[in-house]
Design a protein around this motif. Structure first.
Motif, PDB file in Angstrom:
ATOM      1  N   ILE A 121       0.846  -1.197   0.000  1.00 38.79           N
ATOM      2  CA  ILE A 121       0.000   0.000   0.000  1.00 38.79           C
ATOM      3  C   ILE A 121       0.881   1.248   0.000  1.00 38.79           C
ATOM      4  O   ILE A 121       1.833   1.334   0.782  1.00 38.79           O
ATOM      5  CB  ILE A 121      -0.894   0.016   1.263  1.00 38.79           C
ATOM      6  N   LEU A 122       0.534   2.213  -0.836  1.00 37.57           N
ATOM      7  CA  LEU A 122       1.280   3.468  -0.865  1.00 37.57           C
ATOM      8  C   LEU A 122       1.032   4.285   0.398  1.00 37.57           C
ATOM      9  O   LEU A 122       1.973   4.713   1.063  1.00 37.57           O
ATOM     10  CB  LEU A 122       0.907   4.274  -2.117  1.00 37.57           C
ATOM     11  N   TYR A 123      -0.231   4.501   0.759  1.00 41.04           N
ATOM     12  CA  TYR A 123      -0.575   5.271   1.959  1.00 41.04           C
ATOM     13  C   TYR A 123      -1.571   4.486   2.806  1.00 41.04           C
ATOM     14  O   TYR A 123      -2.638   4.121   2.336  1.00 41.04           O
ATOM     15  CB  TYR A 123      -1.204   6.625   1.598  1.00 41.04           C
ATOM     16  N   ASP A 124      -1.223   4.266   4.066  1.00 43.87           N
ATOM     17  CA  ASP A 124      -2.116   3.612   5.023  1.00 43.87           C
ATOM     18  C   ASP A 124      -2.681   4.699   5.923  1.00 43.87           C
ATOM     19  O   ASP A 124      -1.929   5.394   6.619  1.00 43.87           O
ATOM     20  CB  ASP A 124      -1.354   2.573   5.855  1.00 43.87           C
ATOM     21  N   LEU A 125      -4.004   4.862   5.903  1.00 45.99           N
ATOM     22  CA  LEU A 125      -4.652   5.914   6.683  1.00 45.99           C
ATOM     23  C   LEU A 125      -5.016   5.484   8.093  1.00 45.99           C
ATOM     24  O   LEU A 125      -5.467   6.301   8.888  1.00 45.99           O
ATOM     25  CB  LEU A 125      -5.910   6.415   5.953  1.00 45.99           C
ATOM     26  N   GLY A 126      -4.847   4.194   8.408  1.00 47.98           N
ATOM     27  CA  GLY A 126      -5.087   3.720   9.770  1.00 47.98           C
ATOM     28  C   GLY A 126      -6.538   3.795  10.210  1.00 47.98           C
ATOM     29  O   GLY A 126      -6.813   3.845  11.396  1.00 47.98           O
ATOM     30  N   GLN A 127      -7.468   3.789   9.272  1.00 47.74           N
ATOM     31  CA  GLN A 127      -8.896   3.859   9.602  1.00 47.74           C
ATOM     32  C   GLN A 127      -9.582   2.536   9.303  1.00 47.74           C
ATOM     33  O   GLN A 127     -10.709   2.488   8.852  1.00 47.74           O
ATOM     34  CB  GLN A 127      -9.555   4.993   8.794  1.00 47.74           C
ATOM     35  N   LEU A 143      -5.321  11.614   8.723  1.00 47.24           N
ATOM     36  CA  LEU A 143      -6.101  12.671   8.096  1.00 47.24           C
ATOM     37  C   LEU A 143      -7.283  13.063   8.973  1.00 47.24           C
ATOM     38  O   LEU A 143      -7.737  12.273   9.799  1.00 47.24           O
ATOM     39  CB  LEU A 143      -6.636  12.209   6.738  1.00 47.24           C
ATOM     40  N   ASN A 144      -7.785  14.266   8.751  1.00 47.42           N
ATOM     41  CA  ASN A 144      -9.030  14.684   9.378  1.00 47.42           C
ATOM     42  C   ASN A 144     -10.174  13.928   8.704  1.00 47.42           C
ATOM     43  O   ASN A 144     -10.036  13.487   7.559  1.00 47.42           O
ATOM     44  CB  ASN A 144      -9.228  16.193   9.212  1.00 47.42           C
ATOM     45  N   PRO A 145     -11.323  13.788   9.380  1.00 45.63           N
ATOM     46  CA  PRO A 145     -12.442  13.037   8.788  1.00 45.63           C
ATOM     47  C   PRO A 145     -12.914  13.574   7.437  1.00 45.63           C
ATOM     48  O   PRO A 145     -13.469  12.829   6.636  1.00 45.63           O
ATOM     49  CB  PRO A 145     -13.555  13.175   9.831  1.00 45.63           C
ATOM     50  N   ASP A 146     -12.688  14.844   7.147  1.00 48.28           N
ATOM     51  CA  ASP A 146     -13.147  15.430   5.883  1.00 48.28           C
ATOM     52  C   ASP A 146     -12.050  15.505   4.828  1.00 48.28           C
ATOM     53  O   ASP A 146     -12.168  16.241   3.858  1.00 48.28           O
ATOM     54  CB  ASP A 146     -13.749  16.816   6.124  1.00 48.28           C
ATOM     55  N   GLN A 147     -10.999  14.721   4.993  1.00 47.37           N
ATOM     56  CA  GLN A 147      -9.909  14.713   4.027  1.00 47.37           C
ATOM     57  C   GLN A 147      -9.766  13.337   3.370  1.00 47.37           C
ATOM     58  O   GLN A 147     -10.047  12.318   3.990  1.00 47.37           O
ATOM     59  CB  GLN A 147      -8.569  15.064   4.707  1.00 47.37           C
ATOM     60  N   ARG A 148      -9.323  13.345   2.113  1.00 43.32           N
ATOM     61  CA  ARG A 148      -9.066  12.127   1.361  1.00 43.32           C
ATOM     62  C   ARG A 148      -7.772  12.285   0.579  1.00 43.32           C
ATOM     63  O   ARG A 148      -7.402  13.378   0.179  1.00 43.32           O
ATOM     64  CB  ARG A 148     -10.190  11.837   0.349  1.00 43.32           C
ATOM     65  N   VAL A 149      -7.120  11.148   0.317  1.00 45.32           N
ATOM     66  CA  VAL A 149      -5.925  11.135  -0.524  1.00 45.32           C
ATOM     67  C   VAL A 149      -6.386  10.978  -1.966  1.00 45.32           C
ATOM     68  O   VAL A 149      -7.222  10.122  -2.269  1.00 45.32           O
ATOM     69  CB  VAL A 149      -4.981   9.974  -0.136  1.00 45.32           C
ATOM     70  N   LYS A 150      -5.852  11.798  -2.853  1.00 45.25           N
ATOM     71  CA  LYS A 150      -6.214  11.760  -4.276  1.00 45.25           C
ATOM     72  C   LYS A 150      -4.957  11.537  -5.101  1.00 45.25           C
ATOM     73  O   LYS A 150      -4.054  12.382  -5.137  1.00 45.25           O
ATOM     74  CB  LYS A 150      -6.878  13.085  -4.668  1.00 45.25           C
ATOM     75  N   VAL A 159       0.176  13.118  -6.089  1.00 45.55           N
ATOM     76  CA  VAL A 159      -0.768  12.825  -5.008  1.00 45.55           C
ATOM     77  C   VAL A 159      -0.972  14.083  -4.168  1.00 45.55           C
ATOM     78  O   VAL A 159      -0.052  14.871  -3.959  1.00 45.55           O
ATOM     79  CB  VAL A 159      -0.280  11.633  -4.150  1.00 45.55           C
ATOM     80  N   SER A 160      -2.205  14.236  -3.686  1.00 45.39           N
ATOM     81  CA  SER A 160      -2.521  15.383  -2.837  1.00 45.39           C
ATOM     82  C   SER A 160      -3.594  14.984  -1.843  1.00 45.39           C
ATOM     83  O   SER A 160      -4.253  13.939  -1.981  1.00 45.39           O
ATOM     84  CB  SER A 160      -2.985  16.577  -3.673  1.00 45.39           C
ATOM     85  N   ILE A 161      -3.774  15.808  -0.833  1.00 43.44           N
ATOM     86  CA  ILE A 161      -4.854  15.629   0.139  1.00 43.44           C
ATOM     87  C   ILE A 161      -5.958  16.611  -0.230  1.00 43.44           C
ATOM     88  O   ILE A 161      -5.692  17.812  -0.397  1.00 43.44           O
ATOM     89  CB  ILE A 161      -4.361  15.860   1.580  1.00 43.44           C
ATOM     90  N   MET A 162      -7.161  16.087  -0.382  1.00 42.94           N
ATOM     91  CA  MET A 162      -8.305  16.901  -0.779  1.00 42.94           C
ATOM     92  C   MET A 162      -9.286  17.012   0.378  1.00 42.94           C
ATOM     93  O   MET A 162      -9.481  16.039   1.109  1.00 42.94           O
ATOM     94  CB  MET A 162      -9.035  16.242  -1.961  1.00 42.94           C
ATOM     95  N   ASP A 163      -9.906  18.177   0.520  1.00 43.59           N
ATOM     96  CA  ASP A 163     -10.993  18.353   1.493  1.00 43.59           C
ATOM     97  C   ASP A 163     -12.299  17.934   0.827  1.00 43.59           C
ATOM     98  O   ASP A 163     -12.560  18.285  -0.320  1.00 43.59           O
ATOM     99  CB  ASP A 163     -11.076  19.807   1.943  1.00 43.59           C
ATOM    100  N   THR A 164     -13.136  17.174   1.569  1.00 45.75           N
ATOM    101  CA  THR A 164     -14.369  16.674   0.990  1.00 45.75           C
ATOM    102  C   THR A 164     -15.582  17.534   1.340  1.00 45.75           C
ATOM    103  O   THR A 164     -16.666  17.293   0.845  1.00 45.75           O
ATOM    104  CB  THR A 164     -14.650  15.228   1.472  1.00 45.75           C
ATOM    105  N   HIS A 165     -15.407  18.533   2.172  1.00 48.32           N
ATOM    106  CA  HIS A 165     -16.574  19.355   2.549  1.00 48.32           C
ATOM    107  C   HIS A 165     -16.817  20.486   1.594  1.00 48.32           C
ATOM    108  O   HIS A 165     -16.107  20.829   0.729  1.00 48.32           O
ATOM    109  CB  HIS A 165     -16.434  19.904   3.966  1.00 48.32           C
TER     110      HIS A 165
END
Length: 165
Positions: A121-127, A143-150, A159-165
């Motif tokens: 796995i490239l990124y493990d979010l531990g969730q 990550l915060n609950p409203d963030q995702r890896v893209k 790769v970047s971290i995106m806000d989902t809200h």
């Protein structure tokens, strides 16, 4: 927010090479999960002891949330060689709940019984919601609950971290 991709990929290559050597894995089958996992797997192929081309897996119809999500999925092709008694290296970009990996393993076992499955796995979010852990991890992220890896690619791969809200 952009993330470093080279560091985690280099770490995965080093870990995977050492893992295959330690476990005496030869002629492995590298399987990338569409789409991001395929892109990551392409980056790892150079360090895997194999004579096989990269295999690909589309887990769309194996997902446990397929009927609930009302999805109109873009289905990609699954392309697997004979896997009976072979070592499979399963690659994906992000491990979050573990449900994608569970679906991928279900599909792999529909093709036969591998000798082993190694999860990279490239990124493990531990969730994790399921008892699934990666053998090879490029980087662990919180990550915060409203963030995702893209992951965007394949050329160039970024790769970047995106806000989902």
């Amino acid at each position: 927010m952009k993330l470093d991709l080279e560091g985690p990929l280099a770490s995965m290559k080093e870990q995977l090479s050492a893992y295959c050597e330690k476990k005496n894995i030869e002629d492995a089958i590298v399987v990338g999960i569409h789409t991001g996992g395929v892109w990551v797997a392409e980056q790892l192929m150079s360090v895997v002891p194999t004579n096989e081309a990269l295999a690909t897996l589309d887990i769309t119809f194996y997902r446990d949330d397929f009927t609930m999500a009302g999805l109109n999925p873009k289905v990609n092709q699954t392309s697997l060689p004979a896997i009976e008694d072979r070592h499979v290296i399963l690659v994906d970009d992000v491990l979050m709940s573990g449900r994608t990996i569970r679906a991928a393993m279900n599909e792999i076992f529909d093709f036969g019984r591998p000798a082993s499955i190694t999860l990279a796995i490239l990124y493990d979010l531990g969730q994790h919601e399921l008892p699934i852990a990666a053998d090879i991890v490029g980087q662990r992220l919180t990550l915060n609950p409203d963030q995702r890896v893209k992951l965007v690619g394949p050329d160039p791969l970024s790769v970047s971290i995106m806000d989902t809200h």
